[in-house]
Scaffold this motif. Sequence first.
Motif, PDB file in Angstrom:
ATOM      1  N   PRO A 147      -5.926  32.865   1.077  1.00 41.72           N
ATOM      2  CA  PRO A 147      -5.246  33.248  -0.240  1.00 41.72           C
ATOM      3  C   PRO A 147      -3.588  33.499  -0.160  1.00 41.72           C
ATOM      4  O   PRO A 147      -3.160  34.117   0.861  1.00 41.72           O
ATOM      5  CB  PRO A 147      -6.126  34.656  -0.601  1.00 41.72           C
ATOM      6  CG  PRO A 147      -7.207  34.658   0.299  1.00 41.72           C
ATOM      7  CD  PRO A 147      -7.134  33.850   1.569  1.00 41.72           C
ATOM      8  N   ASN A 148      -3.198  33.108  -1.124  1.00 40.57           N
ATOM      9  CA  ASN A 148      -1.535  33.301  -1.314  1.00 40.57           C
ATOM     10  C   ASN A 148      -1.321  34.660  -1.245  1.00 40.57           C
ATOM     11  O   ASN A 148      -1.706  35.351  -2.085  1.00 40.57           O
ATOM     12  CB  ASN A 148      -0.973  32.488  -2.486  1.00 40.57           C
ATOM     13  CG  ASN A 148      -1.357  30.998  -2.355  1.00 40.57           C
ATOM     14  OD1 ASN A 148      -1.522  30.451  -1.342  1.00 40.57           O
ATOM     15  ND2 ASN A 148      -1.261  30.137  -3.423  1.00 40.57           N
ATOM     16  N   ASP A 249     -18.434  33.919   5.812  1.00 40.36           N
ATOM     17  CA  ASP A 249     -17.743  34.722   6.750  1.00 40.36           C
ATOM     18  C   ASP A 249     -16.211  34.644   6.540  1.00 40.36           C
ATOM     19  O   ASP A 249     -15.627  35.052   7.368  1.00 40.36           O
ATOM     20  CB  ASP A 249     -18.396  34.559   8.108  1.00 40.36           C
ATOM     21  CG  ASP A 249     -18.251  33.326   8.818  1.00 40.36           C
ATOM     22  OD1 ASP A 249     -17.678  32.369   8.125  1.00 40.36           O
ATOM     23  OD2 ASP A 249     -19.085  33.010   9.517  1.00 40.36           O
ATOM     24  N   ASN A 250     -15.881  33.451   5.794  1.00 45.74           N
ATOM     25  CA  ASN A 250     -14.387  33.388   5.742  1.00 45.74           C
ATOM     26  C   ASN A 250     -13.709  33.649   4.058  1.00 45.74           C
ATOM     27  O   ASN A 250     -12.662  33.916   4.044  1.00 45.74           O
ATOM     28  CB  ASN A 250     -14.096  31.992   5.911  1.00 45.74           C
ATOM     29  CG  ASN A 250     -12.930  31.525   6.101  1.00 45.74           C
ATOM     30  OD1 ASN A 250     -12.249  31.078   5.086  1.00 45.74           O
ATOM     31  ND2 ASN A 250     -12.079  31.613   7.182  1.00 45.74           N
ATOM     32  N   GLY A 251     -14.436  32.994   3.276  1.00 46.03           N
ATOM     33  CA  GLY A 251     -14.166  32.780   1.748  1.00 46.03           C
ATOM     34  C   GLY A 251     -13.960  31.522   1.329  1.00 46.03           C
ATOM     35  O   GLY A 251     -13.931  31.114   0.185  1.00 46.03           O
ATOM     36  N   VAL A 417      -4.394  27.304  -6.657  1.00 47.56           N
ATOM     37  CA  VAL A 417      -5.733  27.201  -7.530  1.00 47.56           C
ATOM     38  C   VAL A 417      -6.628  28.410  -7.369  1.00 47.56           C
ATOM     39  O   VAL A 417      -6.848  28.726  -6.247  1.00 47.56           O
ATOM     40  CB  VAL A 417      -6.577  26.026  -6.847  1.00 47.56           C
ATOM     41  CG1 VAL A 417      -7.937  25.962  -7.226  1.00 47.56           C
ATOM     42  CG2 VAL A 417      -5.903  24.758  -7.002  1.00 47.56           C
ATOM     43  N   ARG A 418      -6.642  29.075  -8.379  1.00 47.70           N
ATOM     44  CA  ARG A 418      -7.721  30.032  -8.562  1.00 47.70           C
ATOM     45  C   ARG A 418      -9.021  29.868  -8.785  1.00 47.70           C
ATOM     46  O   ARG A 418      -9.651  28.978  -9.651  1.00 47.70           O
ATOM     47  CB  ARG A 418      -7.511  30.892  -9.783  1.00 47.70           C
ATOM     48  CG  ARG A 418      -7.995  32.320  -9.956  1.00 47.70           C
ATOM     49  CD  ARG A 418      -7.365  33.002 -11.273  1.00 47.70           C
ATOM     50  NE  ARG A 418      -8.147  34.202 -11.493  1.00 47.70           N
ATOM     51  CZ  ARG A 418      -9.379  34.587 -12.084  1.00 47.70           C
ATOM     52  NH1 ARG A 418      -9.838  33.130 -12.467  1.00 47.70           N
ATOM     53  NH2 ARG A 418      -9.784  35.642 -12.450  1.00 47.70           N
ATOM     54  N   LYS A 427      -9.527  34.524  -5.882  1.00 45.96           N
ATOM     55  CA  LYS A 427      -8.341  34.455  -5.129  1.00 45.96           C
ATOM     56  C   LYS A 427      -7.707  33.150  -5.544  1.00 45.96           C
ATOM     57  O   LYS A 427      -8.303  32.190  -6.084  1.00 45.96           O
ATOM     58  CB  LYS A 427      -8.570  34.550  -3.815  1.00 45.96           C
ATOM     59  CG  LYS A 427      -8.973  35.888  -3.280  1.00 45.96           C
ATOM     60  CD  LYS A 427      -8.092  37.178  -3.236  1.00 45.96           C
ATOM     61  CE  LYS A 427      -8.509  38.340  -2.920  1.00 45.96           C
ATOM     62  NZ  LYS A 427      -7.656  39.497  -2.952  1.00 45.96           N
ATOM     63  N   THR A 428      -6.202  32.981  -4.969  1.00 42.65           N
ATOM     64  CA  THR A 428      -5.573  31.726  -5.449  1.00 42.65           C
ATOM     65  C   THR A 428      -5.230  31.296  -4.033  1.00 42.65           C
ATOM     66  O   THR A 428      -4.883  31.898  -3.093  1.00 42.65           O
ATOM     67  CB  THR A 428      -4.367  32.042  -5.962  1.00 42.65           C
ATOM     68  OG1 THR A 428      -4.388  32.684  -7.153  1.00 42.65           O
ATOM     69  CG2 THR A 428      -3.585  30.863  -6.255  1.00 42.65           C
TER      70      THR A 428
END
Length: 527
Positions: A147-148, A249-251, A417-418, A427-428
């Motif tokens: 995420p940014n 486990d990461n997103g 990108v969201r 998240k973006t």
Amino acid sequence: MNKVTLLCLFLLFNIAFSIHLDFYHDKITSELKETIEKFEENSENISVLIKLKEQINYDNIEETDLELRGIRIVEELQNIASTTQKDILKWLNQHEHVIEIHPFWVVNAIRIDLRIPAVVNELLEGFESLIELVEPNNKFVAQLEHPNDVNNAPYKHLDVEKRDAMTTEWNVDRIGAPLFWDKGITGAGYVVANADTGVQWDHPALINNYRGYDSVTGTVTHDYNWWDGSNTSSSNPICGGKTKAPCDDNGHGTHTTGTSVGYDGATNHIGVAFGAKWIACKNMDMGVGSPASYISCLQFLVAPTDLNGNNPDPSLRPHVISNSYGCPPSEGCAADSLKDAVTSVVEAGIVMSVSAGNDGSTCGSVNAPPGIYSNIISVGALQRQSSLIASYSSRGPVLVDGSNRIKPDIVCGGSSVRSSYPTNTYKTLSGTSMAAPAIAGSVPLLYEADPSIARNVLITTYRLLAGSIERNSTQCGSEVLDENFSMNNSINDLHSLDSYIAQATDKTKNDVYGWGEADIVASANTN
């Protein structure tokens, strides 16, 4: 036995093993030789992939119905593997230094974990006539987007978290998805698969179109809809061992799935085909993948199984797979490591949308399987709300396999990108990983608009690429046409497709934008 004797025996063993390595140089890949040279006796084990000589000949599959053809292909793949692997598997099961064995059929290959590399030599001595090559199955940390950070985002002047209600995410809007929705086309009836870090299946934007969830009864069935190809370790703090239910486990995987199909029914229009169903396979454990974990997922997606890996059913295979990962040569992954497995996927009527990589802006930076292959759609990333290529987006040509192939094939929004993110949030992220799932989500829209092209990977790819908006660049080179190609030729494979598109559209493909920026409305109207 004294120390001098032990030392002599050790030196003799290594000399003998080196001689055998030289003798079998055409069977042991250079990548595996390098791995063996680095191997130490105190190492936990060494993992290798044995690829057998006999592989499927797709020309022998006479079924013309594309849905049934995929099923026949799976049957033939399984038959070849069971017949040719039998004696090798018996030998491996009896060897004291073999720790773990995992046979594959999506490619005729076997993954084995060994205590000592000398087993490779013994295997080749006994079964040289059956074996094509032996290569490493090294684990490596994948380069995944995160995420940014607010203070370090690529586009600081844009507050992408502040949105009006019912606003469609910019990347989804830019490729033209809402124009399909206005006509009631949302991808219903088709299935998108995600091969990534896993998925939070009950995320508000994903739960209702998870194929394993019945929104009417509330019942959940993960069989045939989820597979943990990464064999998640018991020490994993989030998923806690090989999972029997979708877990991320990461997103990263939750985010990419959202871009393909996500929508919470309210204000979060994050996905391209929110009417499509999704299934998933986890091919990384805490961001660590291997050729075998990627192959395991591709096999599951060609013929989904129950949670124990049994009773494969190719009739439940998806229509498209979103692949936002790479198997880099720098980590010992050979250019052809995934090639046969990917070909099985495509021949079974499944489109492969693959991120081009984030190693730009250098030319020749599209360098990792499966994004380098000719029969997949390699996707580059654009800057936010722009037709300009993102600086990080990898460029062609493909150099690692000597093909000089023009890549990527197409580009779309990948910056800021969201999308959905664990747990129950958004998240973006920026990267080509964010672009590839939008192309994957486009496939169900094209199929619902024209069901006659479903399972036809060639025609689907043609429409997506030919319908794109040409974006020119001279940075890294452009397409060189096949001078022997004629418009009268039938397009019977993806290798001739670039020449066909060039002559049909009068466009030029280049190593920065490919055929251009995705416009799926134009793609739907392309014949």
